[in-house]
Design a protein around this motif. Structure first.
Motif, PDB file in Angstrom:
ATOM      1  N   ALA A   1      -1.770  -1.052  -5.343  1.00 27.36           N
ATOM      2  CA  ALA A   1      -2.919  -1.621  -6.456  1.00 27.36           C
ATOM      3  C   ALA A   1      -3.345  -0.586  -7.417  1.00 27.36           C
ATOM      4  O   ALA A   1      -3.651  -0.885  -8.206  1.00 27.36           O
ATOM      5  N   ALA A   2      -3.494   0.643  -6.668  1.00 25.85           N
ATOM      6  CA  ALA A   2      -3.961   1.774  -7.577  1.00 25.85           C
ATOM      7  C   ALA A   2      -3.121   2.028  -8.663  1.00 25.85           C
ATOM      8  O   ALA A   2      -1.826   1.687  -8.731  1.00 25.85           O
TER       9      ALA A   2
ATOM     10  N   ILE B   1      -1.772  -6.660  -4.274  1.00 21.06           N
ATOM     11  CA  ILE B   1      -1.094  -7.802  -3.647  1.00 21.06           C
ATOM     12  C   ILE B   1      -2.460  -8.863  -3.251  1.00 21.06           C
ATOM     13  O   ILE B   1      -3.336  -8.336  -3.025  1.00 21.06           O
TER      14      ILE B   1
ATOM     15  N   PHE C   1      -0.849   7.268   2.682  1.00 17.48           N
ATOM     16  CA  PHE C   1       0.078   8.255   3.152  1.00 17.48           C
ATOM     17  C   PHE C   1       0.931   7.317   4.284  1.00 17.48           C
ATOM     18  O   PHE C   1       2.060   7.629   4.498  1.00 17.48           O
TER      19      PHE C   1
ATOM     20  N   VAL D   1       0.059  17.250   5.176  1.00 22.05           N
ATOM     21  CA  VAL D   1       1.446  17.058   4.807  1.00 22.05           C
ATOM     22  C   VAL D   1       2.006  15.918   5.268  1.00 22.05           C
ATOM     23  O   VAL D   1       1.642  15.222   6.313  1.00 22.05           O
TER      24      VAL D   1
ATOM     25  N   GLY E   1       0.678  -1.237  -0.031  1.00 27.39           N
ATOM     26  CA  GLY E   1       0.058  -0.031   0.003  1.00 27.39           C
ATOM     27  C   GLY E   1       0.826   1.151   0.332  1.00 27.39           C
ATOM     28  O   GLY E   1       1.680   1.509   0.841  1.00 27.39           O
TER      29      GLY E   1
HETATM   30  P1  NAD Z   1      -5.078   4.813   2.714  1.00 32.31           P
HETATM   31  O1  NAD Z   1      -6.356   3.938   2.396  1.00 32.31           O
HETATM   32  O2  NAD Z   1      -4.987   6.188   2.549  1.00 32.31           O
HETATM   33  O3  NAD Z   1      -4.106   4.127   1.519  1.00 32.31           O
HETATM   34  C1  NAD Z   1      -4.003   2.682   1.438  1.00 32.31           C
HETATM   35  C2  NAD Z   1      -3.392   2.118   0.045  1.00 32.31           C
HETATM   36  O4  NAD Z   1      -3.249   0.785  -0.084  1.00 32.31           O
HETATM   37  C3  NAD Z   1      -4.423   2.800  -1.070  1.00 32.31           C
HETATM   38  O5  NAD Z   1      -3.523   3.641  -1.961  1.00 32.31           O
HETATM   39  C4  NAD Z   1      -4.659   1.463  -1.821  1.00 32.31           C
HETATM   40  O6  NAD Z   1      -4.980   1.648  -3.109  1.00 32.31           O
HETATM   41  C5  NAD Z   1      -3.780   0.519  -1.451  1.00 32.31           C
HETATM   42  N1  NAD Z   1      -4.073  -0.925  -1.494  1.00 32.31           N
HETATM   43  C6  NAD Z   1      -5.336  -1.391  -1.109  1.00 32.31           C
HETATM   44  N2  NAD Z   1      -5.343  -2.744  -1.262  1.00 32.31           N
HETATM   45  C7  NAD Z   1      -4.039  -3.057  -1.643  1.00 32.31           C
HETATM   46  C8  NAD Z   1      -3.285  -4.423  -2.020  1.00 32.31           C
HETATM   47  N3  NAD Z   1      -4.065  -5.491  -1.960  1.00 32.31           N
HETATM   48  N4  NAD Z   1      -2.278  -4.223  -2.627  1.00 32.31           N
HETATM   49  C9  NAD Z   1      -1.597  -3.241  -2.619  1.00 32.31           C
HETATM   50  N5  NAD Z   1      -2.044  -2.066  -2.348  1.00 32.31           N
HETATM   51  C10 NAD Z   1      -3.252  -1.902  -1.803  1.00 32.31           C
HETATM   52  O7  NAD Z   1      -4.682   4.076   3.977  1.00 32.31           O
HETATM   53  P2  NAD Z   1      -3.219   4.567   4.880  1.00 32.31           P
HETATM   54  O8  NAD Z   1      -2.173   4.966   4.259  1.00 32.31           O
HETATM   55  O9  NAD Z   1      -3.187   3.208   5.903  1.00 32.31           O
HETATM   56  O10 NAD Z   1      -4.052   5.733   5.958  1.00 32.31           O
HETATM   57  C11 NAD Z   1      -4.885   5.655   6.697  1.00 32.31           C
HETATM   58  C12 NAD Z   1      -5.751   6.892   7.112  1.00 32.31           C
HETATM   59  O11 NAD Z   1      -4.770   7.714   7.826  1.00 32.31           O
HETATM   60  C13 NAD Z   1      -5.884   7.746   5.868  1.00 32.31           C
HETATM   61  O12 NAD Z   1      -7.097   8.563   5.933  1.00 32.31           O
HETATM   62  C14 NAD Z   1      -4.834   8.743   5.474  1.00 32.31           C
HETATM   63  O13 NAD Z   1      -5.147  10.021   4.979  1.00 32.31           O
HETATM   64  C15 NAD Z   1      -4.335   8.988   7.107  1.00 32.31           C
HETATM   65  N6  NAD Z   1      -2.881   9.361   7.155  1.00 32.31           N
HETATM   66  C16 NAD Z   1      -2.519  10.500   6.929  1.00 32.31           C
HETATM   67  C17 NAD Z   1      -1.182  10.975   6.847  1.00 32.31           C
HETATM   68  C18 NAD Z   1      -0.832  12.362   6.545  1.00 32.31           C
HETATM   69  O14 NAD Z   1      -1.566  13.471   6.453  1.00 32.31           O
HETATM   70  N7  NAD Z   1       0.302  12.484   6.702  1.00 32.31           N
HETATM   71  C19 NAD Z   1      -0.252   9.961   7.083  1.00 32.31           C
HETATM   72  C20 NAD Z   1      -0.838   8.705   7.297  1.00 32.31           C
HETATM   73  C21 NAD Z   1      -1.988   8.347   7.263  1.00 32.31           C
END
Ligand code: NAD
Ligand code: FAD
Length: 401
Positions: free
Chosen positions: A200-201, A233, A166, A349, A163
């Motif tokens: 994945a995206a 994956i 962020f 950020v 994934g």
């Molecule tokens: P997310 O949902 O933002 O990202 C998950 C990513 O995993 C996506 O891009 C998705 O396409 C990918 N994915 C899903 N299934 C997959 C697979 N089988 N194989 C490969 N890739 C796959 O989740 P996150 O990064 O865990 O973040 C969780 C939350 O926390 C979000 O709301 C995010 O905005 C927030 N967050 C914010 C920050 C920041 O502002 N700096 C940092 C970390 C997290």
């Protein structure tokens, strides 16, 4: 004439800030307030990618709850919530139970595995102090083990981050900074180490500004990160990651960051939920339960401009805590008029390790050192809201530039 009981579950961004706001407003004079948390410390989930990679000690991300909350005013119970009996107004804990007049649920999130086989058994997640301490130790152990073997096992030095949202990107950023240090420490050539970011995206950080995504990817590639984009994956087995395109990556370290779902206590307690998150009313109460507020990653709120849920963030959890505390104060004062929650999204950020970051604040794009400085200021601002200047000086990121 007994005082109403307010019980707050979870001492994360939402729960801690609600408790802190109620304490500041002297609400303990009108209510018995109890905060329940698994640990006797509060940790900053948004910093966890750093101790996971070993670029920051985990103690910097946590603080004892009784250093921030006055436990003479707000009772603190260290225990785990197992279920909420919402019709009986009771909370079941591992070691006891509590009843409430008003409940605040701020139990945060859990990793989303989408039911992909093997993830629970074979992958690490960036979720708590305990989980990231394990990742850091495990990575070092892989380096330490490599030279011990006569026949070299490359899977020991292959790291897969599932994934590129962020969390994945921030962790890869930190780890790509840490790897050269580990190579030096364990006498291993940098080329031996593989660090994959698998997404994945069709792009890393889907939905984020394209120019900023490109900047981040170029920077991370220059540090040796290999991206596999458009590559879901499909399974994880012991020591191997299976990709949808048929490729297999042998690795002893898979860190799972493909998104989150609300805490499993929500579904277990019978709340109607989407991926463990309850679509709350405008005043943050659970539909049909006027005595239950749900905030942070357990709550789902819709961005009406695009008719999609807001991504769960600390930014929103903190803002919700203010509204939640105001509504509790109003209820204690016998009012029924509730404040509606309106998120005020300042921007996003993301750190990329070292003094690098990317961000969008309003319409402004930020890169490199200036983005990294803004990120540290955001981190310090939260500490300031919670515990004023003393907490900033103790736990803050003071080396801003
Ligand atoms: P997310 O949902 O933002 O990202 C998950 C990513 O995993 C996506 O891009 C998705 O396409 C990918 N994915 C899903 N299934 C997959 C697979 N089988 N194989 C490969 N890739 C796959 O989740 P996150 O990064 O865990 O973040 C969780 C939350 O926390 C979000 O709301 C995010 O905005 C927030 N967050 C914010 C920050 C920041 O502002 N700096 C940092 C970390 C997290
Ligand atoms: P949390 O802050 O996660 O707290 C939940 C608390 O509940 C924890 O203290 C936990 O120990 C406790 N708990 C859990 N289960 C139980 C139980 N059964 N019994 C008792 N206690 C329990 N968001 C941003 O806005 N900006 C960022 O830069 C950002 N960066 C992030 C970086 C990373 C690496 C990660 C993983 C997330 C990031 N996020 C960021 C998202 C943000 O961390 C979450 O949205 C936020 O933590 C949610 O706050 P919360 O109060 O709902 O839960």
């Amino acid at each position: 004439n007994r005082k109403p009981k307010i019980v707050i579950l979870g001492a994360g961004y939402g729960g801690m800030m609600t408790a802190s706001r109620l304490q500041k407003a002297n609400a303990y004079q009108d209510a018995d307030i109890t905060l329940v948390n698994k640990h006797n410390y509060h940790y900053q989930t948004t910093w966890l990618h750093e101790p996971a990679a070993g670029t920051l000690h985990h103690d910097r991300t946590r603080m004892k709850i009784d250093r921030v909350i006055d436990t003479n005013k707000i009772q603190f119970i260290k225990d785990s919530v197992t279920e909420i009996k919402k019709d009986e107004k009771k909370v079941i804990l591992e070691k006891g139970e509590l009843d409430y007049d008003y409940l605040v649920i701020g139990l945060g999130s859990e990793p989303e595995t989408f039911g992909i086989p093997g993830v629970k058994e074979h992958a690490f997640s960036i979720r708590s102090v305990n989980s990231v301490r394990l990742i850091r130790e495990h990575i070092e152990y892989m380096f330490a083990n490599y030279n011990k073997q006569e026949e070299k096992h490359d899977d020991l030095l292959t790291f897969v981050v599932a994934g590129a949202g962020f969390t994945g990107i921030e962790f890869v950023g930190e780890l790509s900074e840490r790897i050269p240090e580990l190579c030096e420490e364990y006498d291993i050539a940098r080329e031996k180490v593989k660090l994959y970011s698998v997404e994945a995206a069709p792009t890393a950080l889907p939905g984020f500004d394209e120019e900023l995504v490109e900047y981040a990817m170029n920077l991370l590639e220059s540090r040796g990160v290999e991206f596999k984009i458009n590559t879901p994956i499909k399974e994880v087995q012991d020591g191997v990651v299976l990709l949808a395109d048929g490729e297999e990556i042998k690795s002893q370290t898979i860190v799972w960051t493909t998104g989150v779902r609300g805490n499993s206590v929500i579904e277990k307690s019978g709340f109607e939920a989407m991926r463990g998150r309850v679509k709350v009313e405008k005043d943050l109460r659970a539909p049909g339960y006027d005595d239950v507020f749900i905030i942070g990653d357990c709550a789902l709120i819709i961005n009406e401009e695009i008719n999609r849920p807001y991504p769960p963030t600390a930014q929103i959890a903190i803002q919700q805590a203010y509204t939640c505390a105001n509504n509790l104060k109003a209820l204690l004062a016998g009012k029924t008029d509730m404040e509606e929650f309106k998120p005020d999204i300042k921007g996003t950020v993301a750190s990329l390790g070292g003094k690098e970051a990317i961000g969008k604040v309003g319409d402004r794009k930020l890169y490199g050192n200036s983005a990294s400085a803004v990120k540290k200021i955001i981190d310090n601002r939260y500490l300031f809201l919670l515990g004023g200047m003393p907490l900033v000086l103790k736990k803050g990121k003071l080396n801003i530039f």
